[in-house]
Design a protein around this motif. Structure first.
Motif, mmCIF file in Angstrom:
data_model
loop_
_atom_site.group_PDB
_atom_site.id
_atom_site.type_symbol
_atom_site.label_atom_id
_atom_site.label_comp_id
_atom_site.label_asym_id
_atom_site.label_seq_id
_atom_site.Cartn_x
_atom_site.Cartn_y
_atom_site.Cartn_z
ATOM 1 N N ARG A 104 0.808 -1.220 0.000
ATOM 2 C CA ARG A 104 0.000 0.000 0.000
ATOM 3 C C ARG A 104 0.843 1.274 0.000
ATOM 4 O O ARG A 104 0.338 2.365 0.269
ATOM 5 C CB ARG A 104 -0.937 0.000 1.215
ATOM 6 N N ALA A 105 2.102 1.169 -0.353
ATOM 7 C CA ALA A 105 2.973 2.342 -0.345
ATOM 8 C C ALA A 105 2.711 3.258 -1.533
ATOM 9 O O ALA A 105 3.003 4.455 -1.478
ATOM 10 C CB ALA A 105 4.441 1.910 -0.339
ATOM 11 N N LEU A 106 2.147 2.707 -2.618
ATOM 12 C CA LEU A 106 1.948 3.481 -3.842
ATOM 13 C C LEU A 106 0.479 3.483 -4.248
ATOM 14 O O LEU A 106 -0.243 2.512 -4.047
ATOM 15 C CB LEU A 106 2.788 2.896 -4.980
ATOM 16 N N LYS A 107 0.071 4.586 -4.861
ATOM 17 C CA LYS A 107 -1.296 4.724 -5.345
ATOM 18 C C LYS A 107 -1.256 5.168 -6.803
ATOM 19 O O LYS A 107 -0.685 6.223 -7.118
ATOM 20 C CB LYS A 107 -2.053 5.762 -4.508
ATOM 21 N N PRO A 108 -1.833 4.399 -7.754
ATOM 22 C CA PRO A 108 -1.816 4.809 -9.159
ATOM 23 C C PRO A 108 -2.741 6.000 -9.404
ATOM 24 O O PRO A 108 -3.813 6.097 -8.804
ATOM 25 C CB PRO A 108 -2.309 3.560 -9.890
ATOM 26 N N LEU A 109 -2.328 6.872 -10.303
ATOM 27 C CA LEU A 109 -3.121 8.050 -10.632
ATOM 28 C C LEU A 109 -3.535 8.074 -12.099
ATOM 29 O O LEU A 109 -4.672 8.436 -12.418
ATOM 30 C CB LEU A 109 -2.332 9.325 -10.311
ATOM 31 N N HIS A 110 -2.622 7.676 -12.983
ATOM 32 C CA HIS A 110 -2.872 7.805 -14.412
ATOM 33 C C HIS A 110 -2.061 6.752 -15.174
ATOM 34 O O HIS A 110 -0.892 6.508 -14.859
ATOM 35 C CB HIS A 110 -2.477 9.211 -14.882
ATOM 36 N N TYR A 111 -2.704 6.144 -16.185
ATOM 37 C CA TYR A 111 -2.033 5.195 -17.068
ATOM 38 C C TYR A 111 -2.055 5.736 -18.493
ATOM 39 O O TYR A 111 -3.089 6.244 -18.966
ATOM 40 C CB TYR A 111 -2.752 3.838 -17.094
ATOM 41 N N LEU A 112 -0.929 5.604 -19.176
ATOM 42 C CA LEU A 112 -0.867 5.785 -20.616
ATOM 43 C C LEU A 112 -0.576 4.400 -21.197
ATOM 44 O O LEU A 112 0.485 3.816 -20.937
ATOM 45 C CB LEU A 112 0.232 6.774 -21.013
ATOM 46 N N VAL A 113 -1.523 3.850 -21.971
ATOM 47 C CA VAL A 113 -1.402 2.485 -22.487
ATOM 48 C C VAL A 113 -1.439 2.523 -24.005
ATOM 49 O O VAL A 113 -2.383 3.067 -24.603
ATOM 50 C CB VAL A 113 -2.548 1.589 -21.966
ATOM 51 N N LYS A 114 -0.411 1.952 -24.653
ATOM 52 C CA LYS A 114 -0.353 1.831 -26.104
ATOM 53 C C LYS A 114 -0.219 0.350 -26.456
ATOM 54 O O LYS A 114 0.726 -0.311 -26.011
ATOM 55 C CB LYS A 114 0.832 2.608 -26.675
ATOM 56 N N LEU A 115 -1.154 -0.144 -27.283
ATOM 57 C CA LEU A 115 -1.152 -1.562 -27.644
ATOM 58 C C LEU A 115 -1.333 -1.715 -29.144
ATOM 59 O O LEU A 115 -2.193 -1.062 -29.752
ATOM 60 C CB LEU A 115 -2.284 -2.307 -26.924
ATOM 61 N N GLN A 116 -0.523 -2.597 -29.730
ATOM 62 C CA GLN A 116 -0.654 -2.936 -31.145
ATOM 63 C C GLN A 116 -0.830 -4.451 -31.273
ATOM 64 O O GLN A 116 0.147 -5.206 -31.281
ATOM 65 C CB GLN A 116 0.563 -2.479 -31.956
ATOM 66 N N PRO A 117 -2.070 -4.927 -31.347
ATOM 67 C CA PRO A 117 -2.309 -6.372 -31.477
ATOM 68 C C PRO A 117 -2.249 -6.808 -32.941
ATOM 69 O O PRO A 117 -2.898 -6.217 -33.801
ATOM 70 C CB PRO A 117 -3.728 -6.531 -30.918
ATOM 71 N N PHE A 118 -1.477 -7.865 -33.211
ATOM 72 C CA PHE A 118 -1.352 -8.389 -34.576
ATOM 73 C C PHE A 118 -2.401 -9.486 -34.764
ATOM 74 O O PHE A 118 -2.108 -10.679 -34.710
ATOM 75 C CB PHE A 118 0.073 -8.886 -34.818
ATOM 76 N N ILE A 119 -3.624 -9.031 -35.004
ATOM 77 C CA ILE A 119 -4.766 -9.931 -35.093
ATOM 78 C C ILE A 119 -4.660 -10.860 -36.294
ATOM 79 O O ILE A 119 -4.982 -12.044 -36.214
ATOM 80 C CB ILE A 119 -6.072 -9.107 -35.169
ATOM 81 N N ASN A 120 -4.208 -10.312 -37.413
ATOM 82 C CA ASN A 120 -4.099 -11.116 -38.629
ATOM 83 C C ASN A 120 -2.674 -11.604 -38.856
ATOM 84 O O ASN A 120 -2.272 -11.885 -39.990
ATOM 85 C CB ASN A 120 -4.573 -10.292 -39.841
ATOM 86 N N GLY A 121 -1.944 -11.716 -37.772
ATOM 87 C CA GLY A 121 -0.571 -12.188 -37.843
ATOM 88 C C GLY A 121 -0.330 -13.336 -36.886
ATOM 89 O O GLY A 121 -1.040 -14.346 -36.908
ATOM 90 N N ASN A 122 0.650 -13.139 -35.980
ATOM 91 C CA ASN A 122 1.014 -14.215 -35.041
ATOM 92 C C ASN A 122 0.359 -14.055 -33.667
ATOM 93 O O ASN A 122 0.746 -14.716 -32.713
ATOM 94 C CB ASN A 122 2.542 -14.278 -34.881
ATOM 95 N N PHE A 123 -0.618 -13.143 -33.559
ATOM 96 C CA PHE A 123 -1.390 -12.898 -32.331
ATOM 97 C C PHE A 123 -0.542 -12.307 -31.196
ATOM 98 O O PHE A 123 -0.946 -12.356 -30.031
ATOM 99 C CB PHE A 123 -2.091 -14.172 -31.833
ATOM 100 N N SER A 124 0.603 -11.749 -31.520
ATOM 101 C CA SER A 124 1.406 -11.086 -30.498
ATOM 102 C C SER A 124 0.902 -9.659 -30.292
ATOM 103 O O SER A 124 0.123 -9.126 -31.101
ATOM 104 C CB SER A 124 2.885 -11.070 -30.884
ATOM 105 N N ILE A 125 1.340 -9.037 -29.210
ATOM 106 C CA ILE A 125 0.966 -7.659 -28.884
ATOM 107 C C ILE A 125 2.240 -6.890 -28.561
ATOM 108 O O ILE A 125 3.038 -7.330 -27.713
ATOM 109 C CB ILE A 125 0.027 -7.593 -27.662
ATOM 110 N N LEU A 126 2.446 -5.768 -29.222
ATOM 111 C CA LEU A 126 3.508 -4.854 -28.829
ATOM 112 C C LEU A 126 2.891 -3.808 -27.913
ATOM 113 O O LEU A 126 1.852 -3.215 -28.259
ATOM 114 C CB LEU A 126 4.145 -4.194 -30.051
ATOM 115 N N GLY A 127 3.500 -3.588 -26.753
ATOM 116 C CA GLY A 127 2.893 -2.696 -25.786
ATOM 117 C C GLY A 127 3.852 -1.717 -25.153
ATOM 118 O O GLY A 127 5.078 -1.945 -25.114
ATOM 119 N N TYR A 128 3.283 -0.627 -24.679
ATOM 120 C CA TYR A 128 4.030 0.391 -23.933
ATOM 121 C C TYR A 128 3.096 0.929 -22.866
ATOM 122 O O TYR A 128 1.900 1.157 -23.113
ATOM 123 C CB TYR A 128 4.490 1.514 -24.857
#
Length: 377
Positions: free
Chosen positions: A99-123
């Motif tokens: 409980r030492a940390l409290k999240p405030l904001h997320y920046l989420v970037k996702l690139q799912p390769f649906i028509n490929g190998n089903f991997s996801i590149l994320g940040y």
């Protein structure tokens, strides 16, 4: 032999040929006597109480040698060993986040390769507030590979300051923890930003960020990517504080091929090309209200949609594969009516600018009340 012959008639005359018949008589009488004795023994046994029989019979155990057909009785031991070994207590693991940390904001970037190998590149970038000094950062993570050389930590209160040193990275698979051990303790009251790149997978287990499919009129299989984060599967899409009480705001970017569409909790803010990848674009969504991780949702598909005209203050859309869109009439009519009813009942306006409903081909739950993006089977 003649059955009417006198040889078959018993007689007590003193005739030598009648003695065998007398012997048979003795055998019959003897059997009657023996039967009476056995009956008396059985009767006396029946009169015994079940407890008396059990106490007597438990003194014996049956043993049989392999290959023999006879059974022998042997006296069983009359003493019992009452010594028992206590089972060692299992170590109890605390699966809750510190409980030492409290999240405030997320920046989420996702690139799912649906028509490929089903991997996801994320940040992901996680802004968090320090509630008490700590030497480590603990996040939830599952089915994700972090790129440790990209992980950085900076003090948001010191914009031009150097990155903090992360001494070690650790993964606890049983608790699904990612831990970053720091050289210096985080200061109470300060805000820090942890950022990292990672790779994930569009799994086929109907949880987290997973893949689904359907067949079009020509029998061709079409793929889509959809989320189901309740109860604890947001951690399969991006590293996060995956507990309901740890609410935060989410700013989502989804990369997709130009012939597909994406939707999330909030409306799209803007769309722009993915640098260096022709035919791909980023959909950048408006930042959400503070909410739990399990309510975050997104869908990437080739679905079409219909928009309701029965409500004017909220964009209300129903999404489905093109072939099934004609079945959306009921949803378009009843959905806005229910929403406005509860606004009146609770005297509270719907807090989001839009509401999407999506029919998913493969969906484990009956429906999921993601804020702004309801999914159902």
């Amino acid at each position: 032999m003649d059955i009417n012959s006198t040889d078959h008639v018993l007689t007590f005359r003193k005739t030598g040929r009648r003695y065998p018949s007398f012997a048979w008589l003795l055998v019959i009488v003897s059997n009657v006597v023996i039967t009476g004795v056995l009956a008396d023994s059985t009767y006396s046994r029946v009169l015994q109480t079940p407890l008396e029989l059990i106490e007597r019979d438990e003194r014996y155990t049956h043993s049989r040698n392999v290959g023999e057909t006879t059974t022998t009785l042997t006296e069983a031991p009359t003493t019992t060993d009452t010594t028992t070994l206590a089972a060692p207590e299992k170590e109890k693991k605390d699966i809750r986040l510190p409980r030492a940390l409290k999240p405030l904001h997320y920046l989420v970037k996702l690139q799912p390769f649906i028509n490929g190998n089903f991997s996801i590149l994320g940040y992901v970038e996680v802004e968090m507030e320090v509630l008490e000094p700590t030497l480590n950062i603990t996040l939830h993570i599952a089915d994700i590979i972090t790129k440790n050389d990209t992980i950085t930590l900076r003090d948001k209160d010191i914009p031009d300051g150097p990155d903090l040193v992360i001494k070690n990275h650790e993964y606890d698979p049983k608790r699904e923890f990612y831990l970053a051990y720091l050289e210096e303790a985080l200061q109470q009251g300060h805000k820090y930003v942890l950022s990292m790149e990672f790779t994930g997978l569009l799994n086929d287990r109907l949880r987290g960020f997973y893949r689904s499919s359907y067949r079009d009129d020509l029998g061709k299989e079409k793929w889509l990517a959809v989320t189901q984060f309740q109860p604890t599967d947001a951690r399969r899409a991006f590293p996060c504080f995956d507990e309901p009480a740890l609410k935060a705001r989410f700013e989502v970017h989804l990369a997709r091929e130009e012939n597909m569409t994406s939707i999330s909790n909030m409306p799209i803010s803007n769309t722009f090309p993915v640098e260096g990848q022709e035919g791909w674009v980023w959909d950048h969504y408006q930042t959400t209200v503070p909410m739990s991780t399990y309510l975050v949702a997104f869908v990437v598909s080739d679905f079409g949609h219909e928009t309701s005209t029965n409500i004017d203050h909220v964009i209300f859309r129903v999404w489905a594969r093109e072939k099934a869109l004609q079945q959306a009439e009921y949803s378009l009519r009843i959905g806005p009516a229910i929403l406005t009813h509860f606004e009146d009942y609770f005297n509270q306006s719907y807090p989001l600018p839009k509401q999407d409903m999506v029919a998913i081909p493969d969906f484990a739950a009956g429906a999921m009340e993601n804020w702004g993006l309801i999914t159902y089977r």
